[in-house]
Every structure is written in C-alpha cells, then in structure tokens.
Design an enzyme around this catalytic site. Structure first.
Site, PDB file in Angstrom:
ATOM      1  N   CYS A 173       2.156   0.575  -9.299  1.00 56.58           N
ATOM      2  CA  CYS A 173       1.395   0.414  -8.053  1.00 56.58           C
ATOM      3  C   CYS A 173       2.261   0.045  -6.852  1.00 56.58           C
ATOM      4  O   CYS A 173       2.059   0.558  -5.759  1.00 56.58           O
ATOM      5  CB  CYS A 173       0.253  -0.584  -8.235  1.00 56.58           C
ATOM      6  SG  CYS A 173       0.742  -2.320  -8.336  1.00 56.58           S
ATOM      7  N   HIS A 185      -2.416  -6.014  -7.845  1.00 49.99           N
ATOM      8  CA  HIS A 185      -2.442  -4.586  -7.545  1.00 49.99           C
ATOM      9  C   HIS A 185      -2.099  -4.434  -6.068  1.00 49.99           C
ATOM     10  O   HIS A 185      -2.531  -5.235  -5.246  1.00 49.99           O
ATOM     11  CB  HIS A 185      -3.811  -3.986  -7.843  1.00 49.99           C
ATOM     12  CG  HIS A 185      -3.883  -2.517  -7.542  1.00 49.99           C
ATOM     13  ND1 HIS A 185      -2.932  -1.632  -7.978  1.00 49.99           N
ATOM     14  CD2 HIS A 185      -4.779  -1.781  -6.823  1.00 49.99           C
ATOM     15  CE1 HIS A 185      -3.237  -0.415  -7.560  1.00 49.99           C
ATOM     16  NE2 HIS A 185      -4.353  -0.482  -6.847  1.00 49.99           N
ATOM     17  N   ASP A 214      -5.164   3.696  -1.128  1.00 48.99           N
ATOM     18  CA  ASP A 214      -4.525   3.378  -2.409  1.00 48.99           C
ATOM     19  C   ASP A 214      -4.024   4.658  -3.066  1.00 48.99           C
ATOM     20  O   ASP A 214      -4.814   5.460  -3.558  1.00 48.99           O
ATOM     21  CB  ASP A 214      -5.530   2.669  -3.323  1.00 48.99           C
ATOM     22  CG  ASP A 214      -4.861   2.108  -4.574  1.00 48.99           C
ATOM     23  OD1 ASP A 214      -3.675   2.423  -4.807  1.00 48.99           O
ATOM     24  OD2 ASP A 214      -5.523   1.360  -5.313  1.00 48.99           O
TER      25      ASP A 214
END
Length: 684
Positions: A276, A334, A357
C-alpha cells in the site's frame, strides 16, 4: 522591400518555466501550467511586421483536437479560451527583426502533450511552421483552476516538494519512513504523462479521453487505476505473500523514480512488487508532477469491509489464537493519497481533499481503483456521493465484533466501536512532524447511515450474542516499544471484580502477521492456572525472546498479534484482550559534515550504525537523494557491537529542502533499516 519571412521561433523554455513554477521538472518539451500566459519570440527577415498585411495564426494541437488562435494586436490573455496577443514588435535595421507574442491557455485546458504550429498568411503566400511541443499541467497557482490552493506554503509542500515521510507500524509504535517522490528526476514527468496515454480510457476513445482531461476528478480516477497493474498496463504489481522472488521486496523501495523508470524501460511491464505505501507514494509523485496538490495519508487500524455491513468480525480460539475465518480484515495501517480539487459534480460543500486509493482492493466501475471520495462527504456521512465514499467510510468507521469460538460454537462476543480508524495522519507541511487529521474524517455514526451504507446490514449486529463477562477484566501492556534484536516484555493484568475468589486459566498466544490480513501460525504461547482473591488485581510478566520471534523474511517492521484469553474455571466465562504491535528495526544515523550546504559543491555525509546483535551481520547499504546525488551502494559486514561509519560524498544539484536517505538490507537477521536527514540546499 522583401516580404515578411519567418526565421526562427524561441519558446523561451527557461524563462517560461521559471514563471510557471515548472523549473526543475525534466521533460523533452517545454513545461507549462494552464491558465497562465507564456511568451514566444519570433525572429523574422524582410520588412517590418504589419498586422494589416500579415496574419499570424497559432494552431494548438492535442491528438485529434485542435484550436486556431490568431495573434491580435490589442487585448488581454483569457482564462476561458486560448488567446495570443502581440506584446512587442522591434524592427532591427541591421539584422533580423523580433516579435514577442503572449500565448495563454484556458484554466480548464486539458492536461497533455501539445504540438504548437504557426501559419503565416501574406497577400501572396501561406506558410506553415512546426514550432515544437509543450506539456500542459494543472495550475494550483491560478484561482480559476479547479485545483487552486490558496496558500503558497501548502503549494510548496503538496506540489513542489519531492521529499516525504510515510507513517507505518502500529498505533503504539509508529515508524516514520522516508520516501523520495522524485518528480524532478530525469524523465519522470514524461513517464507520468505516459500513464494517461496508456490508460484503457485513452486506448478506447482518444478524443473523449483528451477532452475529459480538463477535469482533475477524471485524471485522478485514471491515475488511481494505472498505478496498479490489475486491469491495464499499470505500473505496480501487488504482492503480500512474503515471497518476492522475481522482483524487489516492497520494503526495499525508497523512492518513486526507480519504479517509474523500470516500468518505462521494460515496455510498460508491471514492476514487482508493491504494497500500500508503495502504491500511494508512486501515485503522489505522478499527481504532483501533473500539478495536482497531493499528500500521502495513513489510516491506522483500517477496515477492509468486503460485505459492506460496516462490521468487521474477528474470531479467536479459546486458547487465544486468532483464526483465519471470514473475508473481512483490519489492516494495522493502510495508506492512500488525498488530492485537492473542486467537486462541482457533488454540489456545494465538497471541494478540498479527496481520497484516492491505488492499492487494488475492490473494483470501482469495473476497475481496481478508488476515489476521488470527498473527505467532507465521508465526515458528513454522505454515503450516496460518488466515488467510493461507502468503502472509505467503512475503512475509518467500522465496528469490530470479536468472537471466541470452540468447535464452531460461539462462546462469547464483544464489540469495539473505537478501534477502526484510531488515527489518520499525514506529514505536517513544512516539517518532519506527523499531523493528526482524524477529526477531518470522523464523527459519530448514526443508525440511518448504517442502513444507507448497506441494504443487508443486519440491525444491531455486534450488539447481540453473549457479552463479555462482567466479573473479570483483563489487559495487555507492552513494557517498552519492541525493537528487533531485543526481547519483548509485557504484562497481563487481571482484575476480579466480584467479592469471591476465582480459579482462572490463562492462555497467551503470539502470532506473526502481515499488516493487511489475519495472522499465520503461533510462534510462542504460555498457559497456566491463576488463583485470584476477591476484588484482587494480579499482574503477570511475560517475555518473548529474540530467537522465538526472529523472522525468516526481510521486513522493515515485523508485526505480532498478541492475545490472552482468561477463563473462569467454574462459570466457563471467558474474557479476551489482544494487542497488535510492530517490532521496530534499529535505525541508521546520518550526519552532514557542513550544515551550510551549497548547490553544486561537494559535501560529506556519514552514515553510522551500531550492530546490536550478538552475531556479525552483513548486507547492502544504499544512500541516495533526489536532487542530491546518484545512488551509492556498498556491501558490508559488521561485527557484534561494532559501529560502522561510512562517509558518503555527494554534490547537490538543486536548491531547496532535500532529504538524504539510507537503507541497509540485512540478510541475517533478515530486516531492513532506514535513516534520513533533511538538508536545506542554498543557491550559490
């Protein structure tokens, strides 16, 4: 007298790029920002230019789209359409004459690589000339641009700065990790434009894609999909398996340029591998290069709610082992990015930061991407706002239902409403501190929001079942933040809340885990009986030795799920406490010999590290920095308790705040160490 005859055109690259604040961006073309004038100089022979006898017409071409812009003698540059105004006309009796023309793009022009042509029409002739190309970016300095950001300090941080800090680890042991965004490195802007060009949208309908590129909402959605390789020729392949053969472990990347260049050099094959923080950092680079203000954000205890009921269920055995049941998960941390833009598509009140994202988790309109989800829509629980607001809302607001099971039967349940989205943070503008932005995302969730988010949300889920027993309470406490090479010490504290003695069974269980999913097998456990008196509190200390948790794979920060189940032998009631924490790697220290660092002057930095382990360690040290030097790599071995001092020569190529960073990848024990030092490089 001779007819007007074009001799040459100067696009004034240096002067225009300084004015457009694109100086330092490396491209094969002139780089400009939309909504702002730029000057070209036209040299010509023959008689002096007479606008009544000669027409000069610029043609601005973007793929199949083009616009013709005649040069006018009078007028001003326009923010709504292309314009060209004659600034000066200087006939030179001894040599070529010169014209200065001010060209302007609208503040909503499409981002892309344009071709500039010019036609000279006289009474007798029409001649066309190819003048070259320019790359047009968004303009956060222009109030009419939809990415306009009012503060110069914030524009410096979120567009021009090429240094970053990423926050990882766990809530109780946050690790700040240096990252070089590298948008000024050679070729990175051109590669960023390639992401737009190779996107499925561009391949499917070139004209429509180029028109849509006027809108940062559209651009950001394309980039969110193109940073991962799941549906397209995107940049990065994700890997959370712990087997990184055939590629690079995500922990070993420290800047975006190596990744983007590797993608371009391999004919746009996916770069292996990302997780991530790598996806988010690369997206931040591309967005800043395109002129869209962007920052990397970390959400600690981030929920991945696959069934959209805003409840994450976690299952434990009666022995305290976390079980891999269910598709939902909580990531210890995250990372995503936020980009700053207006949102006219959402109505009033949703301009500002938008969540994007690029980590491939769920599909959005048939592609792995997420956002732009307006942060204000998440805060105000406006879960019908596009794009992907419910997914991000659950990531920061879901409830956690913890269930202890035996042979498929539920023994006890409890619900935690505060764990998910416990802290949301980013780098503080202008400093290396962390900025807590949780309050920008989170408010109390009401029942109507729960129902709106999920038509099948089961009313009251998480509040049903047998609640945790009232007669006992238990807590876990780490005695100090764990560091690789040291033992882990912690206390289990049990309180008997009632006025009768109890016989208890204690089960403590430690499991290794990845940051994004449930843990794997148990590596350490302790069991025993405990007698506790009426209203008594008992504290038991435990220690996990380094050899018990030593990893087999290199990682920056290994994560542990630690849990204790206390069972009342008589009533068979059970109570659970758990803690997830990271074991921090030792850090490298960097000192610069001369604090006054001047551009293009050689400097010396020293990287030091004392080996804390009882064995010799060997590995590869890498020292690099965007705008400071080429990467230096050295293999070395350090004896137990020995201090390594490695001098590194570097010559800064750019003025401003820069970050010198170092990483040491050790083979035994397998771990990755980092260090960084910010340097303010002075112009000569």
């Amino acid at each position: 007298m001779d007819e007007f005859k074009l001799r040459s055109i100067d696009l004034q690259q240096v002067q225009n790029q300084i004015r457009h604040k694109t100086d330092g961006l490396s491209s094969s073309t002139l780089v400009l920002r939309r909504g702002q004038a730029f000057t070209v100089t036209i040299s010509y022979d023959g008689r002096p230019f007479d606008p009544l006898k000669e027409n000069l017409i610029f043609r601005i071409v973007l793929g199949p789209l083009s616009v013709e812009v005649p040069v006018s003698r009078l007028g001003h540059s326009s923010l709504t359409q292309w314009s060209a105004v004659l600034e000066r006309n200087i006939p030179d009796p001894t040599g070529p004459h010169a014209l200065w023309v001010s060209l302007s793009s609208p503040a909503s022009a499409s981002v892309g690589v344009y071709t500039l042509q010019m036609r000279v029409e006289t009474r007798l002739t029409v001649r066309s000339h190819l003048l070259g190309q320019f790359t047009l970016l968004c303009n956060p300095w222009c109030p009419a641009d939809s990415v306009f950001l009012q503060s110069e300090d914030l524009r410096t941080e979120f567009v021009r700065s090429d240094i970053g800090l990423l926050f990882k680890g766990s809530l109780g042991n946050i690790v700040s990790r240096p990252w070089s965004f590298d948008q000024y490195e050679k070729g990175i802007l051109d590669i960023s434009m390639k992401l737009l060009q190779l996107s499925p949208q561009h391949q499917a309908d070139l004209g429509k894609d180029l028109q849509n590129r006027s809108n940062p909402v559209y651009i950001s959605r394309v980039i969110s999909a193109m940073v991962n390789s799941n549906d397209d020729k995107g940049v990065l392949m994700g890997n959370w398996s712990n087997d990184y053969s055939g590629g690079v472990s995500p922990s070993q990347w420290s800047g975006s340029a190596d990744i983007l260049r590797k993608w371009a050099e391999t004919q746009f094959s996916p770069v292996k591998y990302g997780q991530c923080w790598v996806f988010a950092a690369v997206m931040c680079t591309v967005m800043r290069a395109l002129g869209i203000p962007t920052r990397v954000v970390t959400n600690f205890n981030s929920a991945h709610d696959t069934n959209r009921n805003i409840v994450i269920e976690e299952y434990y055995s009666e022995m305290g082992e976390k079980l891999p049941i269910g598709r939902d998960s909580i990531w210890n941390f995250h990372m995503w990015v936020e980009s700053w833009m207006k949102r006219p598509d959402l109505g009033r009140g949703y301009d500002g930061w938008q969540v994007l994202d690029p980590t491939p988790q769920e599909k959005s309109a048939e592609m792995f991407r997420c956002g732009p989800a307006a942060v204000k829509a998440i805060y105000h629980q406006k879960v019908d706002a596009q794009y992907d607001v419910p997914f991000v809302y659950a990531a920061v607001n879901a409830n956690v239902r913890t269930v202890i099971v035996r042979d498929g039967k539920v023994l006890t349940t409890s619900t935690d409403k505060n764990r998910v989205g416990a802290m949301i943070c980013t780098k503080h503008p202008g400093s290396l501190r962390m900025q807590d932005i949780t309050s920008e995302y989170k408010t109390e969730m009401d029942d109507s929001t729960v129902r709106a988010l999920s038509t099948d949300a089961r009313r009251g889920e998480g509040a049903t079942g047998r609640v945790a027993p009232q007669g006992l309470s238990v807590s876990l406490q780490l005695l100090k933040a764990p560091v690789v090479g040291e033992n882990i010490s912690f206390n289990v504290t049990i309180t008997n809340k009632v006025a009768v003695p109890k016989l208890l069974r204690k089960h403590v269980n430690a499991q290794n885990k990845e940051y994004n999913r449930n843990p794997t097998g148990t590596f350490w456990e302790a069991h025993g009986d405990v007698k506790i008196g009426p209203k008594e509190t008992v504290t038991i200390q435990h220690e996990i030795s380094f050899k018990d948790y030593m990893l087999t794979e290199a990682a920056e920060d290994s994560l542990v799920n630690l849990a204790v189940v206390i069972e009342d032998v008589k009533s068979q009631e059970r109570v659970l406490a758990s803690e997830e924490f990271n074991i921090r790697s030792p850090s490298l220290n960097i000192q610069v010999q001369n604090e006054y660092v001047v551009i293009n002057t050689q400097q010396v930095a020293t990287v030091t590290f004392t080996n804390p382990f009882s064995i010799a360690v060997s590995g590869e040290l890498t020292v690099a920095c965007s705008g400071l030097q080429e990467k230096v790599q050295t293999r070395l071995t350090i004896q137990p308790r020995e201090t390594m001092r490695m001098p590194i020569n570097f010559t800064p190529r750019m003025a401003g705040a820069k970050m010198l960073y170092a990483s040491l990848v050790l083979m035994n024990p397998p771990t990755v160490l980092h260090g960084f030092k910010t340097i303010n490089v002075q112009a000569s």
